[in-house]
Design an enzyme around this catalytic site. Structure first.
Site, PDB file in Angstrom:
ATOM      1  N   HIS A  44       1.011  -1.372  -0.555  1.00 37.19           N
ATOM      2  CA  HIS A  44      -0.292  -0.168   0.383  1.00 37.19           C
ATOM      3  C   HIS A  44       0.912   1.298  -0.080  1.00 37.19           C
ATOM      4  O   HIS A  44       0.821   1.998  -1.317  1.00 37.19           O
ATOM      5  CB  HIS A  44      -0.862  -0.002   1.868  1.00 37.19           C
ATOM      6  CG  HIS A  44      -1.187   1.507   1.481  1.00 37.19           C
ATOM      7  ND1 HIS A  44      -3.294   0.953   1.226  1.00 37.19           N
ATOM      8  CD2 HIS A  44      -1.068   2.630   1.882  1.00 37.19           C
ATOM      9  CE1 HIS A  44      -3.414   2.626   1.307  1.00 37.19           C
ATOM     10  NE2 HIS A  44      -2.301   3.521   1.568  1.00 37.19           N
ATOM     11  N   GLU A  45       1.895   1.422   1.241  1.00 40.38           N
ATOM     12  CA  GLU A  45       2.947   2.858   1.303  1.00 40.38           C
ATOM     13  C   GLU A  45       3.840   3.211  -0.356  1.00 40.38           C
ATOM     14  O   GLU A  45       3.294   3.626  -0.725  1.00 40.38           O
ATOM     15  CB  GLU A  45       3.563   2.764   2.332  1.00 40.38           C
ATOM     16  CG  GLU A  45       3.406   2.482   3.533  1.00 40.38           C
ATOM     17  CD  GLU A  45       2.182   3.749   3.621  1.00 40.38           C
ATOM     18  OE1 GLU A  45       1.823   4.481   3.164  1.00 40.38           O
ATOM     19  OE2 GLU A  45       0.872   3.075   4.456  1.00 40.38           O
ATOM     20  N   HIS A  73       1.720   4.246  -2.719  1.00 39.83           N
ATOM     21  CA  HIS A  73       1.386   5.412  -2.595  1.00 39.83           C
ATOM     22  C   HIS A  73       2.455   5.914  -4.052  1.00 39.83           C
ATOM     23  O   HIS A  73       2.552   7.309  -4.711  1.00 39.83           O
ATOM     24  CB  HIS A  73       1.575   6.342  -1.354  1.00 39.83           C
ATOM     25  CG  HIS A  73       0.049   6.075  -0.724  1.00 39.83           C
ATOM     26  ND1 HIS A  73      -1.002   6.611  -1.419  1.00 39.83           N
ATOM     27  CD2 HIS A  73      -0.007   5.913  -0.215  1.00 39.83           C
ATOM     28  CE1 HIS A  73      -2.057   6.317  -0.383  1.00 39.83           C
ATOM     29  NE2 HIS A  73      -1.350   5.780   1.050  1.00 39.83           N
ATOM     30  N   TYR A 109      -4.243  14.409  -1.867  1.00 44.80           N
ATOM     31  CA  TYR A 109      -4.628  14.174  -1.193  1.00 44.80           C
ATOM     32  C   TYR A 109      -6.002  14.194  -0.491  1.00 44.80           C
ATOM     33  O   TYR A 109      -6.175  14.916   0.731  1.00 44.80           O
ATOM     34  CB  TYR A 109      -3.257  13.722  -0.575  1.00 44.80           C
ATOM     35  CG  TYR A 109      -3.591  12.269   0.480  1.00 44.80           C
ATOM     36  CD1 TYR A 109      -4.002  11.154  -0.233  1.00 44.80           C
ATOM     37  CD2 TYR A 109      -3.189  12.750   1.750  1.00 44.80           C
ATOM     38  CE1 TYR A 109      -3.275   9.650   0.369  1.00 44.80           C
ATOM     39  CE2 TYR A 109      -3.165  11.056   2.222  1.00 44.80           C
ATOM     40  CZ  TYR A 109      -3.851  10.173   1.965  1.00 44.80           C
ATOM     41  OH  TYR A 109      -3.373   8.934   2.716  1.00 44.80           O
ATOM     42  N   GLU A 136      -6.302   6.551  -2.088  1.00 44.79           N
ATOM     43  CA  GLU A 136      -6.321   5.180  -0.710  1.00 44.79           C
ATOM     44  C   GLU A 136      -6.727   3.937  -2.008  1.00 44.79           C
ATOM     45  O   GLU A 136      -6.361   2.946  -1.515  1.00 44.79           O
ATOM     46  CB  GLU A 136      -7.015   6.109   0.318  1.00 44.79           C
ATOM     47  CG  GLU A 136      -6.361   6.539   1.366  1.00 44.79           C
ATOM     48  CD  GLU A 136      -5.425   5.695   1.860  1.00 44.79           C
ATOM     49  OE1 GLU A 136      -5.670   4.953   1.850  1.00 44.79           O
ATOM     50  OE2 GLU A 136      -4.327   6.377   1.621  1.00 44.79           O
ATOM     51  N   ASP A 148     -10.059  13.522   7.870  1.00 44.99           N
ATOM     52  CA  ASP A 148      -8.702  12.811   7.711  1.00 44.99           C
ATOM     53  C   ASP A 148      -9.076  13.248   6.054  1.00 44.99           C
ATOM     54  O   ASP A 148      -8.850  12.455   5.016  1.00 44.99           O
ATOM     55  CB  ASP A 148      -9.951  11.614   8.007  1.00 44.99           C
ATOM     56  CG  ASP A 148      -8.915  10.046   6.407  1.00 44.99           C
ATOM     57  OD1 ASP A 148      -7.888  10.359   7.020  1.00 44.99           O
ATOM     58  OD2 ASP A 148      -9.663   8.967   5.820  1.00 44.99           O
ATOM     59  N   HIS A 193      -9.504   7.889   3.218  1.00 45.33           N
ATOM     60  CA  HIS A 193      -9.561   6.852   4.329  1.00 45.33           C
ATOM     61  C   HIS A 193     -11.088   6.073   4.363  1.00 45.33           C
ATOM     62  O   HIS A 193     -11.117   5.253   5.191  1.00 45.33           O
ATOM     63  CB  HIS A 193      -8.765   5.936   5.907  1.00 45.33           C
ATOM     64  CG  HIS A 193      -7.319   6.772   5.336  1.00 45.33           C
ATOM     65  ND1 HIS A 193      -7.087   8.349   5.055  1.00 45.33           N
ATOM     66  CD2 HIS A 193      -5.981   5.787   4.769  1.00 45.33           C
ATOM     67  CE1 HIS A 193      -5.005   7.734   5.579  1.00 45.33           C
ATOM     68  NE2 HIS A 193      -4.773   6.856   4.391  1.00 45.33           N
TER      69      HIS A 193
HETATM   70 ZN   LIG Z   1      -2.436   5.502   1.964  1.00 52.33          ZN
END
Ligand SMILES: [Zn+2]
Lengths: 347, 103
Positions: A165-166, A169, A180, A189, A262, A267
């Site tokens: 996931h990271e 990005h 974002y 996301e 958020d 998310h």
């Molecule tokens: Zn993320």
């Protein structure tokens, strides 16, 4: 506790002072602001000038660098394992190393992408970041993993889909650079969750019905009433815990959450496109990375996907890419359209 | 009242992002002094940080009627330790009426 050294004998924030705090009008505040700007520009200069270690010149081979912050909040920290070196014996270090490898492998072996930028960019991770630090993030150049507090969260390298996931990005940063915030941020996301789970499924050679479709399974300790951070199959059902609260993800446009928290719910609302991917993949069966994954990858690198794209724009592009790669009347094109309709993004 | 919340991160947990409150009327002179210095020295207005899944602190002064009088967002990395300490303390117990306390 450095702030307590400043002598302050005035009452707590009387109106005139409050106004100054609000407007930044006082000399002292201006000084603070200037100082902050200086600090910020130094940070930015450093961030911009971060010289990544050498990447990989050979397509098909990653260049991994795992660092340890040794419980400090410094980046990148001490280099503890680099490409080709054997096991370190430290779980966080070795999980990060293998997670980077697994992510590189999916993008290379399936989509022929040579690292995050397709130019062999070095893959950097820092583990043991901070003390009992319960988060993992992408800082624009590298991934960072905390050890968790042991109460609610285990170490963040424990889940390979979180590592992927990271890193995704990072891929997005080199492609659409989706802003974002709000729907574009939720797409950012969601794409990270999609390729996160695809890395996990590819590594486990799982068919769609064998996959758990969870994000971050294993991150919670036994004390948490929950399965994972998110559920792509059933958004909103991943956890319901006295301390964490209840999973806020919607799975349909009717339940889109409008919030400023958020980053505008990045998310939270990612549940909707996550579910669309799950539905398309399930309808197609087999290996999710082979057909649904291709459509989402084509869209991720599509020049038409702008920084501010919303769900409907993204959905339209997946439809177009499904038609281009598999044919306008293909099973894939149909499954993709049906998925977006089911979650209420397309009419 | 000072309202502190830590939000962002890899997932949005409503329970963890819930604002925590420091009731100024329950603070000693010393504590108020510390808070005031802290607010005045907070790093500047929210900067669009590079990267994703980062956490940040939202700091707000809230009036008696619940209206936000002032607020600021601080990136986790640039948040002063003292702010974190206040945030943690606010979690353990909403500040009780005390005339003296350790700042
Ligand atoms: Zn993320």
């Amino acid at each position: 506790m450095t702030a307590s050294n400043l002598p302050m004998a005035r009452p707590f924030l009387p109106p005139y002072l409050l106004e100054r705090v609000a407007t930044g009008g006082s000399a002292r505040l201006r000084e603070c602001a200037r100082h902050t700007l200086l600090v910020d520009s130094r940070f930015r200069a450093r961030a911009g000038a971060v010289t990544l270690p050498p990447g990989s010149e050979r397509r098909g081979e990653p260049a991994r660098y795992v660092h340890s912050a040794e419980q400090q909040q410094v980046l990148p920290g001490k280099l503890v394992r680099r490409e080709g070196q054997g096991e370190s014996g430290d779980s966080a270090i070795d999980e990060a190393y293998h997670g980077l490898g697994a992510t590189y492998r999916l993008f290379w072996e399936v989509y022929r992408r040579h690292s995050l930028d397709d130019q062999g960019m070095a893959l950097l991770a820092t583990v043991h970041y901070g003390k009992e630090y319960e988060n993992a993030f992408w800082d624009g150049n590298q991934m960072v993993f905390g050890d968790g507090d042991g109460e609610l969260f285990n170490r963040f390298t424990i889940a390979v889909d979180i590592i992927a996931h990271e890193l995704t990005h990072g891929v997005i940063q080199h492609e659409a650079a989706l802003e974002y915030a709000y729907q574009a941020g939720a797409l950012n996301e969601s794409l990270s969750d999609v390729f996160g789970t695809l890395v996990k499924q590819y590594q486990g050679e799982q068919r769609v019905e064998q996959a758990d479709w969870l994000v971050g399974e294993g991150l919670f300790t036994d004390r948490v009433a929950g399965r994972a951070l998110r559920s792509m199959a059933e958004p909103g059902t991943a956890y319901d815990d006295p301390l964490l609260g209840s999973d806020p993800q919607p799975g349909h446009m009717n339940d889109l959450v409008e919030t400023h928290e958020d980053n505008g719910g990045v998310h939270i609302n990612s549940g909707i496109p996550n579910r669309a991917f799950h539905l398309a993949a399930m309808a197609l069966g087999g290996h999710a990375w082979e057909r649904a994954g291709w459509v989402w990858y084509d869209t991720l690198v599509d020049q038409r996907l702008g920084r501010n794209s919303d769900f409907a724009t993204f959905a339209g592009l997946t439809q177009d890419n499904a038609a281009r790669r598999f044919g306008a009347t293909s099973e894939v094109a149909e499954a993709v359209l049906a998925a977006w309709r089911t979650v209420g993004v397309l009419p | 009242m000072l309202r502190l919340s830590r939000e962002g991160g890899l997932a949005h947990f409503p329970g963890l992002a819930r604002p925590r409150c420091v009731h100024c009327t329950g603070c000693s002179e010393e504590q108020l002094g510390e808070l005031q210095s802290l607010l005045l020295a907070l790093p500047g207005a929210s900067v669009a940080e590079a990267g994703n899944d980062r956490r940040r602190f939202c700091v707000a002064l809230v009036g008696e009627g619940g209206e936000v009088l002032w607020s600021q967002v601080v990136a986790e990395e640039s948040a002063p330790q003292a702010l974190l300490a206040w945030w943690r303390r606010a979690e353990i117990a909403p500040l009780q009426k005390k005339t003296d306390g350790q700042a």
